[in-house]
Design a protein around this motif. Structure first.
Motif, mmCIF file in Angstrom:
data_model
loop_
_atom_site.group_PDB
_atom_site.id
_atom_site.type_symbol
_atom_site.label_atom_id
_atom_site.label_comp_id
_atom_site.label_asym_id
_atom_site.label_seq_id
_atom_site.Cartn_x
_atom_site.Cartn_y
_atom_site.Cartn_z
ATOM 1 N N GLU A 135 -4.615 7.288 7.100
ATOM 2 C CA GLU A 135 -3.919 7.209 5.816
ATOM 3 C C GLU A 135 -3.398 5.795 5.605
ATOM 4 O OE1 GLU A 135 -1.977 11.690 6.032
ATOM 5 O OE2 GLU A 135 -0.933 10.005 6.976
ATOM 6 N N VAL A 180 -0.836 3.172 4.731
ATOM 7 C CA VAL A 180 0.623 3.157 4.683
ATOM 8 C C VAL A 180 1.141 1.926 3.944
ATOM 9 C CG1 VAL A 180 0.866 4.557 6.760
ATOM 10 C CG2 VAL A 180 0.848 2.066 6.969
ATOM 11 N N ASP A 230 4.078 6.604 15.136
ATOM 12 C CA ASP A 230 2.835 6.347 14.410
ATOM 13 C C ASP A 230 2.122 5.157 15.042
ATOM 14 O OD1 ASP A 230 3.113 8.412 12.593
ATOM 15 O OD2 ASP A 230 3.695 7.135 10.907
ATOM 16 N N LEU A 254 2.921 2.549 0.846
ATOM 17 C CA LEU A 254 2.328 3.787 0.348
ATOM 18 C C LEU A 254 2.837 5.044 1.057
ATOM 19 C CD1 LEU A 254 -1.285 2.357 0.137
ATOM 20 C CD2 LEU A 254 0.349 2.635 -1.741
ATOM 21 N N ARG A 255 3.188 4.904 2.317
ATOM 22 C CA ARG A 255 3.720 6.009 3.112
ATOM 23 C C ARG A 255 4.676 5.425 4.148
ATOM 24 N NH1 ARG A 255 0.432 10.443 2.589
ATOM 25 N NH2 ARG A 255 -1.716 10.106 2.025
ATOM 26 N N ASN A 258 -2.475 4.424 9.338
ATOM 27 C CA ASN A 258 -1.913 5.109 10.497
ATOM 28 C C ASN A 258 -3.013 5.813 11.295
ATOM 29 O OD1 ASN A 258 -2.453 7.541 9.134
ATOM 30 N ND2 ASN A 258 -0.336 7.803 8.468
#
Length: 150
Positions: free
Chosen positions: A133, A135, A99, A92-93, A129
């Motif tokens: 969010e 990821v 990180d 997703l990211r 993360n």
């Protein structure tokens, strides 16, 4: 201490893992072991011109770290027997150097096997993360031991 057995884990059970920071060395070693020698992971000048602008972890490395984090919970000790499958995996990211990621897991379904001495859990894994969010997300089917009759 042994991990959780199939009977101990209800549908809807949720747990989280410790967190871990992703370092540049992690990416370098993973790229070398996996043979992912491509500009996307090995050419910093190319990366600076890419949409990412900085070095990031291959998705397979993010998944590997997520699996390691789930092992660190101790829930799998001596009771989780095998990974049977991984479905619906989405990156997703990007996970950048520096990180810090952790995993949130929710058991979606469970069923006993025909042998009766083990069961299968289908769980949703959300890798997040340090900003919370997501990821990566995926569903994984795991073979889990049942308690032996005494």
């Amino acid at each position: 201490m042994p991990g959780l057995y199939f009977e101990d884990i209800p549908v809807g059970y949720k747990y989280g893992t410790p967190a871990r920071t992703v370092f540049d060395a992690d990416i370098s070693m993973f790229v070398a072991v996996a043979g992912l020698y491509e500009d996307l992971f090995c050419n910093i000048e190319w990366i600076k011109e890419s949409p990412f602008k900085q070095r990031f972890a291959p998705g397979a490395l993010t998944w590997s770290i997520a699996q390691g984090l789930t092992v660190r919970t101790g829930l799998y000790q001596d009771t989780f027997l095998a990974i049977l499958g991984v479905d619906k995996m989405r990156m997703l990211r990007p996970v950048y150097v520096g990180d810090t990621i952790h995993v949130e897991v929710e058991v979606l379904t469970k069923r006993e096997t025909s042998r009766g001495d083990r069961g299968v859990l289908n769980s949703l894994f959300r890798v997040k993360n340090q900003r919370g969010e997501a990821v990566m997300e995926y569903e994984m089917q795991q073979l889990v031991a049942k308690r032996q009759p005494r």
